[in-house]
Design an enzyme around this catalytic site. Structure first.
Site, PDB file in Angstrom:
ATOM      1  N   CYS A 199       0.834  -1.204   0.000  1.00  0.00           N
ATOM      2  CA  CYS A 199       0.000   0.000   0.000  1.00  0.00           C
ATOM      3  C   CYS A 199       0.868   1.254   0.000  1.00  0.00           C
ATOM      4  CB  CYS A 199      -0.990  -0.053   1.163  1.00  0.00           C
ATOM      5  SG  CYS A 199      -2.457   0.912   0.821  1.00  0.00           S
TER       6      CYS A 199
ATOM      7  N   HIS B  26      -3.691  -5.160   0.401  1.00  0.00           N
ATOM      8  CA  HIS B  26      -3.125  -5.695   1.649  1.00  0.00           C
ATOM      9  C   HIS B  26      -3.206  -7.225   1.661  1.00  0.00           C
ATOM     10  CE1 HIS B  26      -2.751  -1.901   3.942  1.00  0.00           C
ATOM     11  NE2 HIS B  26      -3.668  -1.516   3.093  1.00  0.00           N
TER      12      HIS B  26
ATOM     13  N   GLU C  28      -1.659  -9.230   3.426  1.00  0.00           N
ATOM     14  CA  GLU C  28      -1.499  -9.790   4.774  1.00  0.00           C
ATOM     15  C   GLU C  28      -2.828 -10.183   5.410  1.00  0.00           C
ATOM     16  OE1 GLU C  28      -1.058  -6.678   3.881  1.00  0.00           O
ATOM     17  OE2 GLU C  28      -1.526  -5.223   5.443  1.00  0.00           O
TER      18      GLU C  28
HETATM   19  N1  GLN Z   1      -1.978   6.610   2.782  1.00  0.00           N
HETATM   20  C1  GLN Z   1      -2.038   5.852   1.577  1.00  0.00           C
HETATM   21  C2  GLN Z   1      -3.381   5.987   0.874  1.00  0.00           C
HETATM   22  O1  GLN Z   1      -4.351   6.361   1.479  1.00  0.00           O
HETATM   23  C3  GLN Z   1      -1.734   4.393   1.831  1.00  0.00           C
HETATM   24  C4  GLN Z   1      -2.705   3.722   2.729  1.00  0.00           C
HETATM   25  C5  GLN Z   1      -2.202   2.420   3.305  1.00  0.00           C
HETATM   26  O2  GLN Z   1      -0.998   2.182   3.335  1.00  0.00           O
HETATM   27  N2  GLN Z   1      -3.103   1.609   3.826  1.00  0.00           N
HETATM   28  O3  GLN Z   1      -3.484   5.678  -0.286  1.00  0.00           O
END
Ligand code: GLN
Length: 549
Positions: free
Chosen positions: A386, A512, A514
């Protein structure tokens, strides 16, 4: 399962918080499942936030995300990792959500002028939410974990709802498991039962009798202590189960099973327990986890590392991937705010791979970019998740494409090169709760890619939690330089997976992975990352010694 025959188990906690109710509930769920029952676990959280999505990870650990896009407590992650079955919106309920529903109904006029009160309106709404899972027809057994500690003002409506439900359902259809702490007084060398007695009394004052006591303890409970607890806490003799401190959470179900915990529960619910549980693969997993043939070290670079619960699912996904590849994965927790171009070499020296963590806001961003630059130049296996992927993109834009002020709009709204953009759908959103791009979204994978080699299929679904995305205006420049978007959302073109072709493993994902890794089904990306790190380590050895060893 007909709604009428669903059995309900309530797990409450006493004496202190953080006793690990989530692990005990997950362990029980796994044991019952291994005996052939279909089980789900629900968490009731007593705080007023509508969901944990707005909570700072420093305060509450990681925010977990379900397939259907619920932002939940991290315990839901344990439920999924132990049961290998997805949870959903219905599995996570907070006091805030309950009040929101009741107040919305009141505003609509649904209560027809009645006075709206905690009893019965709030408690009815709590009971409705508990029964929703039972009524789905999917489960034989619903385990509901009540967050907080018995006696807290804020959990009273939950406790009263449990009282009403157990009264309603009757003895063999429902039961209460109470988890407490047996402190050890080193000075007198004694295990003390009094706090547990008080906690059970407090439960009884609310009209609830515990059927089973699970006691957290540093030392084994002698028979006489167990008997004393049973007598003074009014539970059957065999129904006091110790939960001794274990080396790993994954040993807890086995330790509980050794004391017939699952049998006691099934007997209480009048369910057959003649089918022995199938625990071989779990035992095998624990064995591999505890005695791996290989060892690697992964640096987890993030800004919330002072509370490791902030990265719970990532750490567990590394455990699952490690056990499946016979590799012990040691995590070096690296606070990104400390990394500078001068010290990056020493901070990351000797690691076999780095994982650039998800996150929000600008603190520690420069350190993450410095780390990404270091590992790309040194060809160290790198996995960005992310924000981690976004960092890899920014670093590449600055140092390979020569876009010196490349940035994400999250940090720098004035950059002339916003390689990470705010998503179109996010532009008019101001409210914070539940408004990100959440839950499962499709990703189409290019066949000629490492990602395809890993997933072995073209279309996948992964869970998301973000507002920003790769800016496709720059994609050609990246791809001409071999940093390719090998996974995209088929409907919107949103970049999901970036892969640098010049290295064995330099891969970033917007989602994600994970959240989807479980004991039974380790996530293939984590498995591949661990393998790449292990290869890196073995190759280093060959170079150092001139032979494989
Ligand atoms: N802050 C970034 C976004 O909103 C990444 C978010 C995250 O790592 N979950 O896109």
């Amino acid at each position: 399962m007909e709604p009428d025959s669903v059995k309900y188990i309530f797990v409450t906690g006493g004496v202190t918080s953080s006793l690990g109710k989530g692990i005990v509930a997950s362990s029980l769920g796994m044991l019952l499942q291994s005996r052939g029952y279909s089980v789900t676990i629900q968490k009731l959280d007593p705080y007023l936030n509508v969901d944990p999505g707005t909570l700072n990870p420093y305060e509450h650990g990681e925010c977990y995300v379900t397939e259907d896009g619920a932002e939940t407590d991290l315990d839901l992650g344990h439920y999924e990792r132990f049961l290998n079955h997805p949870t959903s919106q219905g599995n996570s309920v907070t006091t805030g959500r309950i009040y929101q529903t009741v107040i919305e109904k009141e505003r609509r006029g649904d209560y027809l002028g009645k006075t709206v009160q905690i009893i019965p309106h709030i408690t009815n709404e709590i009971k409705r939410r508990i029964k929703l899972l039972g009524n789905s027809g999917e489960f034989d057994i619903v385990i509901t974990e009540i967050g907080g500690t018995v006696g807290d003002i804020e959990s009273l409506p939950f406790i009263e709802s449990v009282r009403q439900m157990t009264w309603d359902l009757g003895e063999k259809n429902s039961m209460v498991i109470h988890l407490t702490l047996i402190p050890y007084l080193a000075a007198s060398g004694e295990l003390k039962t009094k706090p547990t007695q008080h906690s059970v009394r407090s439960l009884m004052e609310s009209g609830i009798r515990a059927d089973v006591l699970v006691t957290r303890t540093e030392y084994h409970l002698p028979k006489d202590v167990k008997e004393k607890l049973a007598l003074f806490c009014n539970v059957k003799k065999g129904n006091v189960i110790e939960s001794i401190d274990a080396d790993s959470i994954y040993e807890v179900p086995l330790l509980l099973h050794d004391q017939k915990f699952d049998e006691v529960v099934l007997r209480t619910l009048d369910l057959p327990y003649d089918k022995a549980p199938e625990l071989d693969s779990w035992i095998n997993f624990v064995d591999k986890f505890k005695n791996p043939a290989h060892q690697i070290e992964i640096a987890l670079v993030g800004k919330y590392v002072s509370l490791q619960d902030s990265y719970k699912s990532i750490a567990e996904a590394l455990v699952h991937a490690g056990a499946s590849t016979d590799t012990g994965v040691k995590i070096r927790w690296v606070y990104s705010g400390d990394i500078t171009p001068e010290n990056v070499d020493s901070m990351l020296s000797g690691v076999d791979g780095i994982l650039i963590a998800p996150g929000f806001g600008d603190r520690g961003i420069d350190g993450k970019i410095t780390a990404a630059n270091y590992v790309r130049r040194n060809k160290i296996p790198t996995f960005g998740i992310c924000l981690g992927m976004q960092i890899m993109v920014i670093e590449f834009a600055r140092n390979v494409l020569g876009l010196k002020d490349a940035d994400t709009l999250e940090i720098n709204s004035h950059t002339t090169n916003p390689v990470i953009n705010l998503m179109e759908a996010q532009k008019n959103i101001t409210s914070k709760g539940g408004t990100m791009r959440l839950g499962n979204w499709k990703c189409q994978i290019k066949k000629d890619s490492k990602a395809f080699e890993i997933y072995k299929k073209e279309t996948i679904q992964e869970r998301h939690r973000h507002r920003y995305e790769f800016n496709n205006d720059y994609l050609d420049d990246f791809e001409k330089n071999n940093f390719e978007a090998v996974g995209k959302n088929p409907d919107t073109g949103l970049v999901e997976i970036m892969e640098y072709k010049e290295q064995p493993f330099y891969l970033g994902v917007q989602f994600h992975p994970e959240y989807r890794s479980t004991v039974v089904s380790p996530h293939p990306l984590f498995v591949s990352f661990v393998e790449a790190a292990l290869n890196q380590k073995q190759n280093k050895k060959i170079h150092a010694t001139g032979k494989k060893g």
